[in-house]
Each structure stands twice: as C-alpha cells, then as structure tokens.
Design a protein around this motif. Structure first.
Motif, PDB file in Angstrom:
ATOM      1  N   ALA A 108      -4.323 -43.195 -14.073  1.00  0.00           N
ATOM      2  CA  ALA A 108      -3.095 -43.707 -14.681  1.00  0.00           C
ATOM      3  C   ALA A 108      -3.030 -43.428 -16.176  1.00  0.00           C
ATOM      4  O   ALA A 108      -1.960 -43.154 -16.714  1.00  0.00           O
ATOM      5  CB  ALA A 108      -2.962 -45.207 -14.426  1.00  0.00           C
ATOM      6  N   THR A 109      -4.160 -43.486 -16.863  1.00  0.00           N
ATOM      7  CA  THR A 109      -4.151 -43.344 -18.320  1.00  0.00           C
ATOM      8  C   THR A 109      -4.376 -41.918 -18.796  1.00  0.00           C
ATOM      9  O   THR A 109      -4.154 -41.630 -19.972  1.00  0.00           O
ATOM     10  CB  THR A 109      -5.220 -44.243 -18.965  1.00  0.00           C
ATOM     11  OG1 THR A 109      -6.514 -43.861 -18.484  1.00  0.00           O
ATOM     12  CG2 THR A 109      -4.947 -45.700 -18.673  1.00  0.00           C
ATOM     13  N   ARG A 117       0.406 -48.270 -24.630  1.00  0.00           N
ATOM     14  CA  ARG A 117       0.733 -48.033 -23.209  1.00  0.00           C
ATOM     15  C   ARG A 117      -0.549 -47.957 -22.378  1.00  0.00           C
ATOM     16  O   ARG A 117      -0.593 -48.466 -21.261  1.00  0.00           O
ATOM     17  CB  ARG A 117       1.549 -46.755 -23.057  1.00  0.00           C
ATOM     18  CG  ARG A 117       2.122 -46.622 -21.676  1.00  0.00           C
ATOM     19  CD  ARG A 117       3.229 -45.591 -21.606  1.00  0.00           C
ATOM     20  NE  ARG A 117       3.741 -45.516 -20.251  1.00  0.00           N
ATOM     21  CZ  ARG A 117       4.125 -44.414 -19.667  1.00  0.00           C
ATOM     22  NH1 ARG A 117       4.089 -43.269 -20.326  1.00  0.00           N
ATOM     23  NH2 ARG A 117       4.568 -44.421 -18.433  1.00  0.00           N
ATOM     24  N   VAL A 118      -1.593 -47.356 -22.919  1.00  0.00           N
ATOM     25  CA  VAL A 118      -2.885 -47.307 -22.229  1.00  0.00           C
ATOM     26  C   VAL A 118      -3.401 -48.726 -22.006  1.00  0.00           C
ATOM     27  O   VAL A 118      -3.847 -49.073 -20.905  1.00  0.00           O
ATOM     28  CB  VAL A 118      -3.916 -46.466 -23.028  1.00  0.00           C
ATOM     29  CG1 VAL A 118      -5.312 -46.634 -22.463  1.00  0.00           C
ATOM     30  CG2 VAL A 118      -3.512 -45.001 -23.037  1.00  0.00           C
ATOM     31  N   ARG A 119      -3.316 -49.567 -23.038  1.00  0.00           N
ATOM     32  CA  ARG A 119      -3.760 -50.962 -22.900  1.00  0.00           C
ATOM     33  C   ARG A 119      -2.957 -51.702 -21.845  1.00  0.00           C
ATOM     34  O   ARG A 119      -3.499 -52.482 -21.067  1.00  0.00           O
ATOM     35  CB  ARG A 119      -3.675 -51.684 -24.244  1.00  0.00           C
ATOM     36  CG  ARG A 119      -4.802 -51.325 -25.195  1.00  0.00           C
ATOM     37  CD  ARG A 119      -4.851 -52.278 -26.385  1.00  0.00           C
ATOM     38  NE  ARG A 119      -3.639 -52.215 -27.204  1.00  0.00           N
ATOM     39  CZ  ARG A 119      -3.449 -51.376 -28.206  1.00  0.00           C
ATOM     40  NH1 ARG A 119      -4.383 -50.519 -28.516  1.00  0.00           N
ATOM     41  NH2 ARG A 119      -2.330 -51.393 -28.899  1.00  0.00           N
ATOM     42  N   ALA A 120      -1.640 -51.461 -21.794  1.00  0.00           N
ATOM     43  CA  ALA A 120      -0.792 -52.108 -20.785  1.00  0.00           C
ATOM     44  C   ALA A 120      -1.176 -51.663 -19.373  1.00  0.00           C
ATOM     45  O   ALA A 120      -1.225 -52.485 -18.445  1.00  0.00           O
ATOM     46  CB  ALA A 120       0.672 -51.808 -21.060  1.00  0.00           C
ATOM     47  N   LEU A 152       3.183 -45.694 -10.462  1.00  0.00           N
ATOM     48  CA  LEU A 152       2.229 -46.712 -10.901  1.00  0.00           C
ATOM     49  C   LEU A 152       2.334 -46.927 -12.403  1.00  0.00           C
ATOM     50  O   LEU A 152       2.371 -48.076 -12.867  1.00  0.00           O
ATOM     51  CB  LEU A 152       0.809 -46.310 -10.511  1.00  0.00           C
ATOM     52  CG  LEU A 152      -0.309 -47.266 -10.906  1.00  0.00           C
ATOM     53  CD1 LEU A 152      -0.150 -48.604 -10.231  1.00  0.00           C
ATOM     54  CD2 LEU A 152      -1.662 -46.647 -10.558  1.00  0.00           C
ATOM     55  N   ARG A 153       2.410 -45.853 -13.168  1.00  0.00           N
ATOM     56  CA  ARG A 153       2.549 -45.983 -14.630  1.00  0.00           C
ATOM     57  C   ARG A 153       3.839 -46.694 -14.999  1.00  0.00           C
ATOM     58  O   ARG A 153       3.862 -47.537 -15.888  1.00  0.00           O
ATOM     59  CB  ARG A 153       2.472 -44.614 -15.300  1.00  0.00           C
ATOM     60  CG  ARG A 153       1.084 -44.028 -15.326  1.00  0.00           C
ATOM     61  CD  ARG A 153       0.988 -42.806 -16.207  1.00  0.00           C
ATOM     62  NE  ARG A 153       1.729 -41.670 -15.697  1.00  0.00           N
ATOM     63  CZ  ARG A 153       1.244 -40.748 -14.882  1.00  0.00           C
ATOM     64  NH1 ARG A 153      -0.009 -40.845 -14.464  1.00  0.00           N
ATOM     65  NH2 ARG A 153       1.980 -39.743 -14.491  1.00  0.00           N
ATOM     66  N   THR A 154       4.907 -46.381 -14.302  1.00  0.00           N
ATOM     67  CA  THR A 154       6.189 -47.023 -14.563  1.00  0.00           C
ATOM     68  C   THR A 154       6.131 -48.506 -14.234  1.00  0.00           C
ATOM     69  O   THR A 154       6.607 -49.361 -14.985  1.00  0.00           O
ATOM     70  CB  THR A 154       7.319 -46.352 -13.742  1.00  0.00           C
ATOM     71  OG1 THR A 154       7.367 -44.965 -14.108  1.00  0.00           O
ATOM     72  CG2 THR A 154       8.658 -46.988 -14.017  1.00  0.00           C
ATOM     73  N   SER A 157       3.669 -50.326 -16.995  1.00  0.00           N
ATOM     74  CA  SER A 157       3.926 -50.298 -18.439  1.00  0.00           C
ATOM     75  C   SER A 157       5.381 -50.541 -18.784  1.00  0.00           C
ATOM     76  O   SER A 157       5.739 -50.473 -19.955  1.00  0.00           O
ATOM     77  CB  SER A 157       3.465 -48.961 -19.025  1.00  0.00           C
ATOM     78  OG  SER A 157       4.271 -47.913 -18.544  1.00  0.00           O
ATOM     79  N   ASP A 158       6.212 -50.822 -17.817  1.00  0.00           N
ATOM     80  CA  ASP A 158       7.629 -51.123 -18.043  1.00  0.00           C
ATOM     81  C   ASP A 158       8.356 -50.055 -18.821  1.00  0.00           C
ATOM     82  O   ASP A 158       9.217 -50.347 -19.645  1.00  0.00           O
ATOM     83  CB  ASP A 158       7.786 -52.484 -18.743  1.00  0.00           C
ATOM     84  CG  ASP A 158       7.310 -53.626 -17.886  1.00  0.00           C
ATOM     85  OD1 ASP A 158       7.439 -53.541 -16.642  1.00  0.00           O
ATOM     86  OD2 ASP A 158       6.803 -54.613 -18.444  1.00  0.00           O
ATOM     87  N   ASP A 159       7.985 -48.790 -18.586  1.00  0.00           N
ATOM     88  CA  ASP A 159       8.687 -47.663 -19.231  1.00  0.00           C
ATOM     89  C   ASP A 159       9.546 -46.945 -18.217  1.00  0.00           C
ATOM     90  O   ASP A 159       9.311 -46.839 -17.107  1.00  0.00           O
ATOM     91  CB  ASP A 159       7.682 -46.662 -19.830  1.00  0.00           C
ATOM     92  CG  ASP A 159       7.106 -47.176 -21.132  1.00  0.00           C
ATOM     93  OD1 ASP A 159       7.608 -48.188 -21.648  1.00  0.00           O
ATOM     94  OD2 ASP A 159       6.156 -46.562 -21.613  1.00  0.00           O
TER      95      ASP A 159
END
Length: 159
Positions: A108-109, A117-120, A152-154, A157-159
C-alpha cells in the motif's frame, strides 16, 4: 494401461497433501551508507525453502518510511528489532498473520511519496482485524492486484 481406443496412456499420479506451514520471510538488501531495502517473500513448507515467491520489494528510501511497522511486525513474530541490520545475510521469518499485515503495508505504501499519507495507510492497516487483512491481501496479490491496491489506498487515506 490401455484405453478404449487401444492406445497406451501414462498412469496418473495422485496428488497428496503436503504437511507444511505458510509463512513469510524478510530478505535484507544492503545498500550504501548503512541503509537497506527489503523483499518480503511468501513461503510454504516447514523450512520455507519448499516454495517461495517474492511479494513486494522496497528500496532503502521506501523502507525508511515504514520502519515502525516493520519493527512492530518483527516483535509480534518474536524477534528483536536489533536483528534487522544492513549486514544481515539470513532471512527473518515472520508468522503468517504478521507477514500478511506487513506485506499489505509494504504494497500500500510503496508508490506513495507523502509522509502523512503513508502514516494514514499504516494506521488504517494496523486498525484492521486479521480477517480484513487476509481479505485485502488476497485481493492485492490476485488477478486485479493494481486495482485492489488503489482501492485499499483510497479506502484508508480518504483520497
């Protein structure tokens, strides 16, 4: 063995179950200036050498961003973080649930540049139950892996 048409066929081999355990191992890839990248491999078998496939590989810069998650996975698998050095030659074995969670964090990161974003993403994956991590892991290494990783990233991280 003869068939109805009178030709010879090879005897069929029966598949048998193998007593083995699925696990994960970290391979340290040394770099310059005492830094290292990582490869995480999924293994199947008691000694881990029966079957192994690379899941994800990180550069030293990518590894530095998730070092806390890496140390946490090592502790949960019974290792001291001090065993992870740039001179390490032997793989570091991780328990299956810890390997699944760490592999998801790495996947994911990996393409992300923004530290917040990595921390989220790491916080979101650490908040997931074990069952959720197994679900997302199966999606992220499956046929539509790129789409699943983006989803998964979306989600996290709410992006």
């Amino acid at each position: 063995m003869t068939t109805l048409q009178g030709t010879m066929t090879a005897p069929s081999r029966r598949l048998s179950a193998i007593n083995g355990v699925r696990g994960f191992r970290l391979i340290v890839k040394p770099s310059r200036n005492e830094t290292y990248g990582l490869t995480i491999e999924e293994t199947y078998g008691e000694d881990g050498s029966a079957l192994a496939t690379a899941v994800v590989t990180l550069t030293p810069q990518q590894t530095g961003r998730i070092i806390d998650a890496l140390f946490s996975a090592m502790r949960r698998s019974g290792h001291q973080p001090s065993v992870l050095t740039f001179t390490r030659k032997a793989p570091i074995w991780l328990a299956e649930p810890d390997g699944v969670r760490l592999a998801l964090i790495l996947m994911a990161t990996q393409p992300i540049a923004k530290h917040e974003r990595v921390r989220a993403l790491v916080a979101g994956l650490n908040a997931m139950s074990t069952e959720e991590t197994y679900y997302w892991y199966s999606k992220c290494i499956g046929v539509d892996a790129n789409r699943a990783r983006k989803a998964l990233r979306t989600l996290l991280s709410d992006d």
